[in-house]
Design a protein around this motif. Structure first.
Motif, mmCIF file in Angstrom:
data_model
loop_
_atom_site.group_PDB
_atom_site.id
_atom_site.type_symbol
_atom_site.label_atom_id
_atom_site.label_comp_id
_atom_site.label_asym_id
_atom_site.label_seq_id
_atom_site.Cartn_x
_atom_site.Cartn_y
_atom_site.Cartn_z
ATOM 1 N N LYS A 3 0.830 -1.200 0.000
ATOM 2 C CA LYS A 3 0.000 0.000 0.000
ATOM 3 C C LYS A 3 0.866 1.252 0.000
ATOM 4 C CE LYS A 3 -3.844 2.223 2.417
ATOM 5 N NZ LYS A 3 -4.779 2.148 3.570
ATOM 6 N N ASN A 6 2.411 1.657 -3.467
ATOM 7 C CA ASN A 6 1.392 2.113 -4.418
ATOM 8 C C ASN A 6 1.079 3.589 -4.223
ATOM 9 O OD1 ASN A 6 -1.767 2.560 -4.942
ATOM 10 N ND2 ASN A 6 -0.984 1.029 -6.379
ATOM 11 N N THR A 7 0.985 4.009 -2.957
ATOM 12 C CA THR A 7 0.690 5.409 -2.661
ATOM 13 C C THR A 7 1.777 6.326 -3.210
ATOM 14 O OG1 THR A 7 -0.498 4.793 -0.640
ATOM 15 C CG2 THR A 7 0.255 7.078 -0.814
ATOM 16 N N THR A 10 1.866 6.448 -7.239
ATOM 17 C CA THR A 10 0.723 7.114 -7.881
ATOM 18 C C THR A 10 0.556 8.551 -7.392
ATOM 19 O OG1 THR A 10 -0.778 6.200 -6.199
ATOM 20 C CG2 THR A 10 -0.549 4.964 -8.259
ATOM 21 N N GLY A 65 -4.799 -0.024 -3.948
ATOM 22 C CA GLY A 65 -4.587 1.070 -4.890
ATOM 23 C C GLY A 65 -5.719 1.317 -5.855
ATOM 24 N N ASN A 68 -6.733 4.924 -6.143
ATOM 25 C CA ASN A 68 -5.764 5.711 -6.910
ATOM 26 C C ASN A 68 -5.910 5.459 -8.403
ATOM 27 O OD1 ASN A 68 -4.585 6.848 -4.612
ATOM 28 N ND2 ASN A 68 -3.177 5.120 -4.351
#
Length: 465
Positions: A3, A6-7, A10, A65, A68
């Protein structure tokens, strides 16, 4: 952990700075005397934007994600607001920096910039018509609607795109269908009903419902052509502005010296009293420019004309900098500070362009839009080459100023950025500001003419050329 990764990957700011850092690194690579400079951000942005958007398309609901991914597909890898803000920051600062010489430019070159600004849209339209009449029309999925969208996209002209959409909504489709050839009737019916249930034999006339469907399909087709061609238009002008001096063996240092000599001889080198960077004045110039850009001039049956936000801001900055001072307000500021501002705006803008359009560029070249993408490349490349020959060979214009005028004729801010980067001079901005308004007007008029004539069939389209 996934996570967190991914944060980060993106995050809009992370992606912008990543594209800038890698782009500037690539931009420093020299092949003989050629380098991309700040334009490298577009290309690294394209790569990053493609892979991020491709991942977003594959993200499943409930997966890490997904939110996002949904945001990326909805608003883009980076938001449109970043695109607009950095573009305006770039234009207002560069306009204020070089505007003191705009009067000399118009006095010395005058009608030549009008010709450059108008010739690029005219040549582009002619090439688009030739391509449709000879090649594209044989593709059952390409109609005049995709073609006019492709023209507007290759010229990166939003006003031309809007004019085409407006004209498509005002066509007499009953008459269009009746006067079309059997082949073109088949294309119309396929747009209305892709299943093939509607045929020439069972559809003598179009019903109101069928017309409504076709209008919607026409707008979608124009948008498709524009979307496919726009990133191609950006790339073509950036690359050609960078490579034309190499191909034609133009000595940039000699061109810069000659241009500065012209300015001095014309008395355009005086800057007047400059004040420190003043954000209140910069904001005031931007406000005036946005108002000017929002003014719409009706052209009767030919549509309407406006400079748009970017064009208005650049024009306001150039003119107010040329005037210098109005009462207590001084529009002349330290060149070094304005130079830092425009470099920052340009660097971020180039990266944002690549990030926002990277996926479209790659998928256009890999998918069904390949014919339109290649056509867009050809349309703009021919127009830029012709305008270069007119400007450099016929008019004898200095490349420093001509490079900006060509970018202005293409209404391409990335093209202006490439001109500034490749020449190592801010002076192309004056050529851009002089040619761009005439290019916008020509694009609006040509999009209307194309709409009136070409929507009735490829045979009529040939009459334009």
């Amino acid at each position: 952990m996934l996570k967190f990764v991914n944060t980060i990957l993106t995050n809009q700011f992370f992606l912008m700075f990543l594209a800038i850092a890698t782009g500037l690194l690539i931009g420093k690579i020299k092949i003989k005397s050629f380098s991309l400079g700040v334009s490298g951000g577009i290309f690294t942005g394209i790569v990053i934007g493609y892979f991020v958007t491709k991942w977003a398309h594959t993200a499943q609901e409930g997966a890490i994600g997904y939110a996002n991914a949904k945001r990326i597909l909805s608003t883009g890898v980076v938001a449109q607001a970043f695109f607009t803000f950095f573009l305006l920051l770039f234009l207002v600062s560069i306009g204020l920096k070089v505007g003191n010489s705009i009067g000399m430019i118009f006095k010395k070159y005058g009608i030549k910039f009008v010709i450059i600004g108008v010739s690029i849209p005219i040549v582009s339209m002619a090439v688009a018509c030739i391509l449709y009449s000879t090649v594209l029309s044989s593709n059952q999925s390409i109609t005049p609607f995709e073609t006019i969208g492709m023209y507007a996209g290759s010229m990166t002209t939003t006003p031309g795109y809007g004019t085409a959409l407006d004209a498509a909504g005002n066509i007499d489709y009953v008459k269009l269908y009746e006067e079309s050839s059997m082949e073109d009737r088949g294309k119309i019916l396929e747009k209305i009903d892709p299943t093939g249930a509607l045929t020439i034999e069972n559809t003598a006339n179009l019903t109101d419902e069928q017309i409504a469907i076709y209008k919607e399909e026409a707008s979608s087709s124009i948008s498709l052509g524009y979307t496919v061609a726009f990133p191609m238009g950006v790339l073509v002008i950036v690359v050609m502005i960078s490579v034309l001096p190499k191909i034609f063996r133009i000595d940039l240092e000699k061109e810069k010296e000659a241009y500065q000599k012209e300015i001095r001889e014309a008395g355009g080198s005086e800057t007047g009293k400059e004040q420190p960077l003043n954000f209140m004045i910069i904001s005031l110039v931007a406000v005036i420019g946005i108002i000017v850009g929002g003014i719409t001039i009706p052209l009767g049956s030919l549509g309407s004309f406006s400079l748009g936000t970017a064009g208005g801001v650049l024009l306001a900055a150039l003119i107010l900098s040329y005037i210098g001072k109005i009462g207590p307000v001084n529009f002349r500021m330290e060149s070094k500070s304005l130079g830092i501002m425009y470099q920052m705006g340009l660097t971020f803008f180039m990266a944002v362009v690549g990030l926002r359009y990277g996926y479209d560029v790659v998928t256009s070249l890999m998918g069904s839009g390949l014919a339109l993408a290649v056509s867009a490349i050809f349309v703009e490349a021919v127009a830029v080459l012709v305008s270069f020959i007119i400007g450099h060979k016929l008019f004898g214009l200095n490349w420093i100023i001509l490079s900006g005028a060509i970018a202005g004729g293409c209404t391409s801010a990335p093209g202006l950025g490439a001109a500034i980067s490749s020449t190592g001079s801010e002076d192309p901005t004056t050529g851009y500001g002089a040619a761009q308004p005439f290019a916008i007007l020509a694009n609006v008029l040509l999009a209307t003419i194309f709409s009136i004539l070409c929507y009735s069939g490829k045979q009529v389209c040939a009459t334009i050329i």
